[in-house]
Scaffold this motif. Structure first.
Motif, PDB file in Angstrom:
ATOM      1  N   TRP A 401      -0.984  -9.146  -8.526  1.00  0.00           N
ATOM      2  CA  TRP A 401      -0.566  -9.786  -7.286  1.00  0.00           C
ATOM      3  C   TRP A 401       0.522  -8.983  -6.585  1.00  0.00           C
ATOM      4  O   TRP A 401       1.419  -8.434  -7.227  1.00  0.00           O
ATOM      5  CB  TRP A 401      -0.037 -11.188  -7.594  1.00  0.00           C
ATOM      6  N   GLY A 402       0.455  -8.921  -5.252  1.00  0.00           N
ATOM      7  CA  GLY A 402       1.505  -8.265  -4.495  1.00  0.00           C
ATOM      8  C   GLY A 402       1.229  -8.312  -3.013  1.00  0.00           C
ATOM      9  O   GLY A 402       0.095  -8.509  -2.566  1.00  0.00           O
ATOM     10  N   GLU A 403       2.283  -8.107  -2.212  1.00  0.00           N
ATOM     11  CA  GLU A 403       2.176  -8.156  -0.751  1.00  0.00           C
ATOM     12  C   GLU A 403       1.660  -6.861  -0.147  1.00  0.00           C
ATOM     13  O   GLU A 403       1.156  -6.847   0.980  1.00  0.00           O
ATOM     14  CB  GLU A 403       3.558  -8.468  -0.145  1.00  0.00           C
ATOM     15  N   SER A 404       1.788  -5.753  -0.872  1.00  0.00           N
ATOM     16  CA  SER A 404       1.338  -4.473  -0.338  1.00  0.00           C
ATOM     17  C   SER A 404      -0.179  -4.447  -0.216  1.00  0.00           C
ATOM     18  O   SER A 404      -0.897  -5.112  -0.977  1.00  0.00           O
ATOM     19  CB  SER A 404       1.807  -3.335  -1.244  1.00  0.00           C
ATOM     20  N   THR A 405      -0.675  -3.673   0.736  1.00  0.00           N
ATOM     21  CA  THR A 405      -2.120  -3.534   0.901  1.00  0.00           C
ATOM     22  C   THR A 405      -2.781  -3.025  -0.368  1.00  0.00           C
ATOM     23  O   THR A 405      -3.919  -3.385  -0.680  1.00  0.00           O
ATOM     24  CB  THR A 405      -2.420  -2.571   2.067  1.00  0.00           C
ATOM     25  N   THR A 406      -2.081  -2.197  -1.131  1.00  0.00           N
ATOM     26  CA  THR A 406      -2.651  -1.639  -2.351  1.00  0.00           C
ATOM     27  C   THR A 406      -2.543  -2.588  -3.537  1.00  0.00           C
ATOM     28  O   THR A 406      -3.065  -2.301  -4.612  1.00  0.00           O
ATOM     29  CB  THR A 406      -1.964  -0.309  -2.703  1.00  0.00           C
TER      30      THR A 406
END
Length: 527
Positions: A401-406
């Protein structure tokens, strides 16, 4: 030998006759009569100056210059960018081409893109300037332009936009307008009265503040509105909406995607006040998230394809208006549904080929009742292999999980209300399964009573011609406002000038391919 030669001549003549007959029976499509209506109905809303598409498609020359591209992207169903499976469920604002329409485009391109008689070309639809909905009651803008550095990095920047209303207002529609669509990937808007965002803004150098993962605190509403490329703004059904508090601030969380050219952005929000009393306030909630996975944790190992199953039980009767899955580049497919306590299934959305660039909120054609005890379920598939052409990592790496596109996400948002008896009978468009049929909804005059001028708001399910007229109390024509004018799908607003008319009772009539609607207008003195 002479006999053989004669036979050969006969065969060739017969073959030529067959080819001539075939040529005569092959449809000869032209831009004016066959292709322009398809382009204007399905493409031009995005393919015009100021919108998200990279080039305009408003004239024969523009369409012909991109003919091979249009043939390819429609043939592969990459365009129009409608991702839900039409065999699973239909929605408002659905934009798909039939197999016959795709074949017609291909045949026209293969024939050399004949223009036909220019006089027979339908007019380009009339689009409101600066809005999909008409003239807003309030425009709330960013105070200054923000510069996004071309460093190839994602940025989530939050901008605080004070509203300063003298009193609370009910809102019928909220429209986020991305300023620079080349760098704005999506916008999530909150609404707050606590001024905590102002404190975070003051502590961060420059305009706005950077915040990955929400707003840095819990505002009054965390999902007041949103924007993604290609999304269609829409009024809430009559009697429903949102509340905007006096002295509130709108919080724009703008995701600026990775870019290698430094650019600026200045986005705005259009606010449309409710014309009718709002008695039901719509909530937008991410009911499907990693905390309700049945096979968590949310980890996608490198070089694997993995499907996650999510499930949450609904504690009370609810009414659903829309569904909006959200994920990033590894996502490949979605299926979201409701399983009722009796075992029946309500299909919500199925996407077989997820595309990070074309996400949206899919609005149901009728309000859906979800009984208490039902299970909201979702299956979300991710491809973290080298065979996924959109995989941002080469070689693939384990992703969480994360907010970055990657990074990755697994969310499904729902617009919902507490259920009221009869909600399931409220149809928001045409009959289920008939999303391609034109229809008129939400025809209204405001202000009414009026003096000097008023405006007619209306909404079509599909593009089509509109005739609008003012009639007197006996039904006699007084004034024609527009005649057979082509309007796009979605909410529209038509000015209704009243100069020269005497005070009294009038009728404003709207005629479309779906039928006629008439609204009573009270014209007062003082105009």
């Amino acid at each position: 030998m002479k006999h053989v030669f004669s036979s050969l001549i006969t065969v060739l003549a017969l073959a030529g006759a067959v080819l001539t007959a075939q040529a005569q029976t092959t449809p000869q499509y032209t831009f004016s009569q066959d292709i322009a209506p398809l382009v204007y109905n399905h493409c031009t809303s995005c393919h015009r100056t100021g919108e998200v598409a990279p080039f305009p498609l408003t004239t024969y020359a523009e369409v012909a210059s991109h003919a091979q591209t249009i043939k390819y992207v429609t043939g592969t169903r990459y365009m129009p960018p409608w991702k839900p499976d039409p065999s699973y469920r239909h929605y408002l604002d659905e934009n798909t081409l039939t197999t016959a329409e795709i074949a017609k485009i291909a045949a026209w391109v293969d024939a050399g893109t004949p223009q036909g008689n220019p006089a027979l070309t339908p007019p380009v639809p009339t689009y409101p300037s600066g809005s999909q909905l008409g003239t807003p009651d309030m425009v709330v803008s960013m105070a200054q332009r923000f510069t996004h550095q071309g460093n190839g990095q994602d940025m989530y920047r939050i901008f605080v936009l004070p509203v300063n209303l003298p009193t609370d207002r009910d809102i019928a529609a909220i429209e986020v307008r991305a300023g620079n669509k080349r760098i704005v990937h999506h916008v999530i808007m909150g609404m707050d009265t606590t001024r905590q965002a102002q404190a975070l803004d003051a502590a961060d150098p420059g305009y706005g503040y950077t915040q990955f993962g929400g707003f840095g605190f819990n505002p009054v509403e965390t999902n007041f509105a949103a924007w993604v490329p290609g999304s269609q703004a829409r009024f809430y059904p009559a009697g429903m909406g949102k509340k905007l508090y006096r002295r509130a601030s709108l919080l724009l969380q703008i995701h600026y995607g990775p870019n290698f050219v430094t650019q600026t952005d200045s986005s705005v929000v259009n606010i449309f006040f409710a014309r009718q009393p709002v008695t039901r306030y719509v909530s937008t909630l991410p009911a499907i998230a990693p905390n309700v996975l049945t096979n968590g944790p949310f980890v996608i190992p490198a070089n694997q394809t993995k499907t996650f199953h999510a499930q949450v039980t609904v504690p009370v009767d609810l009414t659903l208006l829309s569904v909006a899955p959200h994920a990033h580049l590894l996502s490949k497919a979605w299926k979201v549904a409701v399983v009722k306590p009796n075992g029946d299934t309500i299909r919500l959305v199925k996407i077989n080929d997820w595309d990070f660039r074309w996400q949206g909120s899919f609005r149901f054609q009728n309000m859906l009742k979800v009984p208490a005890g039902s299970r909201l379920i979702a299956d979300a598939t991710y491809d973290n292999t080298a065979q996924n052409p959109r995989n941002p990592n080469s070689p693939p790496r384990t992703t969480t999980w994360g907010e970055s596109t990657t990074d990755e996400m697994l969310l499904t948002y729902f617009e919902l209300l507490p259920y009221r008896p009869g909600d399931e009978n409220i149809v928001l468009s045409t009959a289920p399964g008939q999303a391609t049929a034109p229809g008129l909804v939400q025809v209204a005059l405001y202000p009414n009573p009026a003096s000097g001028a008023t405006a007619l708001s209306f909404q079509q399910e599909r593009p089509g011609p509109i005739t609008a007229s003012i009639l007197d109390g006996t039904g006699r024509l007084v004034r024609t406002l527009v005649r057979e004018k082509l309007y796009p799908a979605g909410p529209q607003q038509l000015p209704v000038p009243l100069a020269g008319l005497s005070a009294g009772i009038y009728l404003v009539r709207l005629d479309s391919e779906a039928g006629s609607r008439t609204e009573k207008l009270v014209l007062t003195d003082g105009h």
